[in-house]
Enzyme design. Structure first.
Site, PDB file in Angstrom:
ATOM      1  N   THR B 342       0.794  -1.211  -0.039  1.00  0.00           N
ATOM      2  CA  THR B 342       0.125  -0.010  -0.002  1.00  0.00           C
ATOM      3  C   THR B 342       0.753   1.216   0.041  1.00  0.00           C
ATOM      4  O   THR B 342       2.244   1.084   0.150  1.00  0.00           O
ATOM      5  CB  THR B 342      -0.911   0.014   1.093  1.00  0.00           C
ATOM      6  OG1 THR B 342      -0.273  -0.432   2.257  1.00  0.00           O
ATOM      7  CG2 THR B 342      -2.034  -1.172   1.184  1.00  0.00           C
ATOM      8  N   ASP B 343       0.093   2.475  -0.156  1.00  0.00           N
ATOM      9  CA  ASP B 343       0.916   3.622  -0.297  1.00  0.00           C
ATOM     10  C   ASP B 343       0.844   4.484   1.219  1.00  0.00           C
ATOM     11  O   ASP B 343       0.645   5.540   1.170  1.00  0.00           O
ATOM     12  CB  ASP B 343       0.198   4.406  -1.463  1.00  0.00           C
ATOM     13  CG  ASP B 343      -0.061   3.972  -2.684  1.00  0.00           C
ATOM     14  OD1 ASP B 343       1.072   3.527  -3.008  1.00  0.00           O
ATOM     15  OD2 ASP B 343      -1.038   4.178  -3.221  1.00  0.00           O
ATOM     16  N   SER B 368       1.295   8.635   5.043  1.00  0.00           N
ATOM     17  CA  SER B 368       0.825   8.532   3.915  1.00  0.00           C
ATOM     18  C   SER B 368       1.750   8.948   2.725  1.00  0.00           C
ATOM     19  O   SER B 368       2.368   9.972   2.756  1.00  0.00           O
ATOM     20  CB  SER B 368      -0.561   9.584   3.666  1.00  0.00           C
ATOM     21  OG  SER B 368      -0.754   9.734   2.324  1.00  0.00           O
ATOM     22  N   ARG B 369       2.217   7.785   1.679  1.00  0.00           N
ATOM     23  CA  ARG B 369       3.134   8.427   0.784  1.00  0.00           C
ATOM     24  C   ARG B 369       2.797   9.364  -0.095  1.00  0.00           C
ATOM     25  O   ARG B 369       3.815   9.634  -0.981  1.00  0.00           O
ATOM     26  CB  ARG B 369       3.604   6.796   0.440  1.00  0.00           C
ATOM     27  CG  ARG B 369       4.598   6.138   1.200  1.00  0.00           C
ATOM     28  CD  ARG B 369       5.118   4.860   0.686  1.00  0.00           C
ATOM     29  NE  ARG B 369       4.888   3.678   1.529  1.00  0.00           N
ATOM     30  CZ  ARG B 369       4.995   2.397   1.235  1.00  0.00           C
ATOM     31  NH1 ARG B 369       4.919   2.064  -0.103  1.00  0.00           N
ATOM     32  NH2 ARG B 369       4.730   1.648   2.164  1.00  0.00           N
ATOM     33  N   VAL B 370       1.544   9.513  -0.403  1.00  0.00           N
ATOM     34  CA  VAL B 370       1.108  10.594  -1.476  1.00  0.00           C
ATOM     35  C   VAL B 370       1.625  12.019  -0.713  1.00  0.00           C
ATOM     36  O   VAL B 370       1.911  12.806  -1.471  1.00  0.00           O
ATOM     37  CB  VAL B 370      -0.274  10.377  -1.960  1.00  0.00           C
ATOM     38  CG1 VAL B 370      -0.727  11.383  -2.611  1.00  0.00           C
ATOM     39  CG2 VAL B 370      -0.282   8.971  -2.714  1.00  0.00           C
TER      40      VAL B 370
END
Lengths: 133, 508
Positions: B342-343, B368-370
């Site tokens: 997951t991101d 949250s990698r975004v």
């Protein structure tokens, strides 16, 4: 690597090709010894199944089931044999006949893992499906 | 009944029968060798395809199954219907159809099983469109970067762990810490945000799902939501296909260029059901007895979540998978797998939960990698500073336990941190619109709430929200501009001061 039942059967086919008499016996006892050595003796039944299929095929024969509600007439047998010959390319069909009143009428053909269900029972169930739609 | 009608009906039936042509088709058949707990071994079927639907001709009725193993002389299949009726030697026929599920608008607002059969008693699902359950994820050419936000309405998440449309954000934590609650709140908050929602329940208690559906209905969220339910009493094969079926339903909307939020609750049970199937099919077990392809099981599912670029419709599927850990063990097999796929993850912690910080989001372990690209500008401006405040508070709070001799600056930071953590507390089923979140956070980081007693913070916030509803000019400005300019900042200050003037519990 594990040898599959089919591979055993095909190997046996090749080994007995053109052999007869004492030589054939020798090949067969060798084959049994191999099965025992590989501890695959319990798979003998499956191997023999494959072997008889492969042997029939090499002789231009095929085993097939014909299920009908009443004893089939010669004309029907001939038609069915022609159908199978056309599909598989073998010349002789070894029939196993079976009577089954449950199919009501028509016939069911089974060969080589395929089935042609032309029974009355099947047609009626199709009709039922269509009317239900 | 008049004679005319009767004649018409009779003639119609006669026509139907007369027009019926019994077509005879040759079919590939096999025979059942073995049936066990929802799986079957079938001999023959030389033409069977992977994940093809096969029909077991059991005594009572035909039972549907799907091919999962292709071997030399036999195929392994999972059974979707009642496997108790199937006997050894029963005939099995191929259908030449890959497993597919009904999709379309007709599914919105419904509760269905993984095969698309209704479970809510509202009649047949009226759709003619079918999508394959297994599908390769969109390729790199079709994708776009994630930059539009999904507003979950949960303050701690929208500010610190923003989720974007097309992102895959894992919700992870022990049992009973509110993982599902976060997901349900996120669904409720999608009202009016052009988002379709799909909630896939895998191995959940049906009573829990009944509660969830009732809550969603109460909040008007079923108008845009589909619930795919494979309950705890269903066979492992249904549990196994449930998330893929849910994803296929989402892909219909994706192809129409719409945004979809899909929740898989939960993938731990999904992995367990896949393990059951794999072991019964005699696939070799690996770590924790899971089969070797358990990573691929989840990666191929989650990779189907995506944001497409405008040339391909511009739709998106946002996935919120849920994983239940055992005693907070994040390093177990399935949790590490899904974390790496997951991101980012939202980590829920028991300590926080029992201290009363609910939702119990651990801001340190959650990421949250975004990142902030999935936030509106206004939120970005307030949240950036706030993450810092939260981090500093955690550090100082640990340090401050040892002594009380603190300088003024540290004291201020501690005080503000306490208020911040008060703000993070949020009741279930009360998602907050993003504009309101901006107002709350703005007033906090700019010291407008420094004279509100910590224990009164939540009361203050609730009151401020009511006051904002009465004077909603600022909210409209934030919603329109999505940014925080000087004018809006002044308006917020005016609003908060106006509200504070009505209070009597402020620290003088």
């Amino acid at each position: 690597m594990k040898i599959t039942s089919k591979q055993y059967a095909l190997g046996l086919m090749e080994a007995i090709d053109g052999q007869s008499g004492k030589e054939l016996d020798k090949v067969l006892s060798g084959f049994v010894a191999l099965l025992i050595k590989n501890r695959d003796f319990n798979r003998l039944e499956a191997i023999l199944d494959f072997f008889s299929q492969a042997y029939d095929k090499s002789q231009g024969e095929i085993g097939a089931d014909l299920v009908s509600a009443f004893p089939p007439t010669e004309a029907i047998k001939k038609l069915a044999a022609e159908y199978i010959s056309k599909k598989t390319g073998v010349e002789k069909v070894n029939w196993r006949f079976k009577e089954d009143k449950n199919i009501l009428g028509g016939l069911v053909l089974r060969y080589e893992g395929r089935v042609l269900d032309a029974s009355l029972r099947q047609s009626l169930s199709r009709l039922k499906e269509k009317i239900n739609q | 009944m008049s004679n005319n009608v009767k004649d018409y009906i009779i003639s119609q039936i006669k026509n139907q029968i007369a027009g019926f042509e019994a077509e005879v088709k040759e079919q590939s058949v096999g025979r059942v060798l073995k049936v066990a707990d929802g799986i079957a071994l079938v001999s023959g079927l030389p033409e069977a395809m992977m994940s093809e639907i096969i029909l077991f001709k059991a005594a009572k009725e035909e039972v549907v199954g799907v091919v999962l193993n292709l071997e030399e002389n036999q195929v392994g299949a999972i059974i979707f219907g009642d496997y108790m009726d199937i006997k050894e030697g029963d005939e099995v026929v191929c259908t030449k159809r890959i497993l597919e599920v009904p999709v379309g608008e007709a599914l919105v607002g419904r509760v269905v099983d993984p095969l698309g059969e209704p479970l809510d008693g509202k009649g047949k699902v009226d759709t003619k469109t079918f999508y394959p359950v297994e599908k390769i994820a969109p390729g790199v050419i079709t994708r776009a970067s994630v930059k539009q936000p999904v507003q979950t309405g949960i303050k701690a998440i929208d500010a610190m762990i923003p989720i974007g449309r097309g992102q895959r954000e894992l919700i992870i934590g022990d049992r009973q810490l509110g993982k599902t609650a976060i997901a349900i709140d996120a669904i409720i908050n999608q009202k009016g945000q052009n988002m379709k929602c799909i909630y896939v329940a895998i191995g959940q208690k049906e009573s829990k799902i009944a509660n969830i559906v009732a809550k969603l209905e109460e909040h008007g969220a079923m108008e845009y939501t589909t619930v795919v339910l494979a309950g705890a009493s269903k066979s492992a094969s249904l549990l196994y296909i449930a998330p893929y079926a849910g994803c296929a339903m989402a892909e219909y909307f994706l192809d129409k260029g719409e945004d979809v939020l899909i929740i898989y609750d939960d993938l731990s049970k999904h992995a367990v059901s896949y393990r059951e199937i794999s072991l019964l099919l005699r696939r070799p077990p690996g770590r924790e007895a899971y089969p070797g392809d358990v990573f691929y099981l989840h990666s191929r599912l989650l990779e189907r979540a995506c944001k497409l670029n405008p040339d391909f419709g511009g739709g998106s599927i946002t996935a919120l998978p849920i994983i239940e850990t055992q005693a907070g063990d994040l390093s177990a097999y399935i949790p590490t797998n899904v974390i790496s796929i997951t991101d980012g993850q939202i980590f829920l912690e028991p300590d926080l939960f029992y201290q009363g910080n609910r939702p119990a989001v651990n801001a340190g372990l959650s990421v949250s990698r975004v990142g902030s690209t999935a936030q509106i500008k206004a939120m970005k401006k307030v949240a950036g500073k706030m993450r810092l405040e939260a981090a500093q508070y955690r550090e100082l709070a640990a340090f401050a336990q040892f002594g009380s001799d603190l300088d003024e600056d540290t004291k201020n930071k501690l005080e503000r941190g306490k208020r911040l953590y008060e703000i993070f507390k949020q009741d279930q089923y009360t998602p907050l619109a993003v504009a309101k979140q901006v107002i709350v956070y703005y007033s906090l980081i700019n010291g407008l709430t420094d004279n509100v007693p910590v224990e009164k913070m939540r009361e203050f916030e609730a009151g401020l929200m009511k006051y904002t509803d009465l004077n909603d000019g600022v909210i409209k400005m934030i919603d329109d501009r999505k940014d925080l300019d000087e004018e809006i900042e002044n308006e917020i200050k005016k609003l908060v001061d106006g509200y504070k003037a009505t209070l009597d519990y402020l620290i003088k």
